[in-house]
Design an enzyme around this catalytic site. Structure first.
Site, PDB file in Angstrom:
ATOM      1  N   LYS A 227      53.364  89.277   8.504  1.00  0.00           N
ATOM      2  CA  LYS A 227      53.780  90.318   7.560  1.00  0.00           C
ATOM      3  C   LYS A 227      55.197  90.075   7.055  1.00  0.00           C
ATOM      4  CE  LYS A 227      49.996  92.765   7.587  1.00  0.00           C
ATOM      5  NZ  LYS A 227      49.791  94.082   8.166  1.00  0.00           N
ATOM      6  N   ARG A 261      45.281  91.582  15.796  1.00  0.00           N
ATOM      7  CA  ARG A 261      44.623  90.930  14.657  1.00  0.00           C
ATOM      8  C   ARG A 261      45.565  89.870  14.082  1.00  0.00           C
ATOM      9  NH1 ARG A 261      44.238  91.521   9.045  1.00  0.00           N
ATOM     10  NH2 ARG A 261      42.121  91.257   8.200  1.00  0.00           N
TER      11      ARG A 261
END
Length: 285
Positions: A227, A261
């Protein structure tokens, strides 16, 4: 810190099993999209998708999460029909070879119904059942499968206490799920790091993550792989964020999360295995 993790055992008619509890589990990301922020276009052929699925399972993935629409900021949304067409070009072969449960990353109930009918095992809804009129929740309930409900919203505007805002969201998601007939034991929550949140907001949620994981009797999934806020900290692009991702996942494990994840399954699975060993050894000492 010693946060009790929720235990769940899921079993499917095809023989697949998934046990959530003390052991940290890795969810491998399979993007069959041309435009995902990190690996768009790398796996969007049937042969490549099948090969990558096999690799991730060998490297330690306990779940494969298949997404046919990119949810990166600025991405082009697909119709349910477009998403279903793209997904079903890959899903049957992925299901055929996968030795672990397969989750479907979608917020369109039409796509989810088609995927679950084909044999998919889990629902991963980035809108936490709040995108539609309750249809997704009803589909999930009718198939009696585990559901991952992620926090999301249209803007980056929050009240003075962002954790309380997330709790209000999850309260609503749980109400929708339970009202539709989803079993409480089938619900897994996800704080939605990187979705409609600034870098500072992501950090604030992560720093107080235990306030969420201890507030609900549900297992938690953490999805921070590559991210932007990690790139900001490291000063790197998406392809150079796996070590930073691992650091955040270890933080999340300490704060009570169970499922992680990620794109880089091998690194994550090994680091979490060592982390679990140390954590459980310390508990026995």
């Amino acid at each position: 810190m010693n946060i009790k993790r929720q235990h769940r055992l899921y079993q499917w008619k095809d023989g697949k099993k998934l046990e959530l509890g003390e052991k940290s589990l890795v969810m491998g990301i399979l993007n069959v999209t041309p435009d995902s922020f990190s690996d768009g276009g790398r796996w969007n052929s049937d042969t490549l998708a099948v090969s990558h699925t096999t690799d991730m399972i060998r490297e330690g993935a306990a779940i494969i999460d298949v997404g046919a629409e990119s949810t990166r900021p600025g991405s082009t949304a697909l119709t349910a029909e477009e998403e279903t067409k793209r997904l079903m070009a890959f899903l049957p072969d992925v299901l055929k070879l996968s030795m672990v449960p397969v989750s479907i990353d979608s917020y369109h109930y039409e796509t989810m119904e088609k995927a679950l009918s084909a044999g998919a095992h889990m629902v991963n809804d980035v809108w936490g059942f709040q995108y539609d009129d309750g249809s997704m929740a009803k589909v999930a309930a009718s198939f009696d499968v585990p559901v991952i409900l992620m926090h999301n919203q249209e803007t980056e505007e929050y009240s003075s206490d962002i954790i309380e805002d997330l709790k209000h969201f999850f309260d609503r998601s749980l109400e929708i799920a339970l009202s539709a007939g989803v079993k409480a034991d089938n619900i897994i929550l996800d704080p939605g790091i990187g979705f409609s949140k600034t870098g500072e907001q992501n950090m604030k949620i992560l720093s107080r993550l235990d306030e969420l994981t201890t507030a609900y009797p549900c297992p938690w999934l953490l999805g921070v792989s590559r991210k932007r806020f990690i790139g900001t900290i490291l000063g790197t692009d998406a392809s150079e964020r796996d070590e930073g991702t691992a650091a955040v996942n270890l933080w999340g494990a300490e704060k009570g999360c169970t499922i992680f994840r990620v794109h880089d399954v091998k690194t994550t699975a090994r680091e979490l295995k060592v982390w679990d060993a140390l954590r459980l050894f310390g508990r026995k000492s």
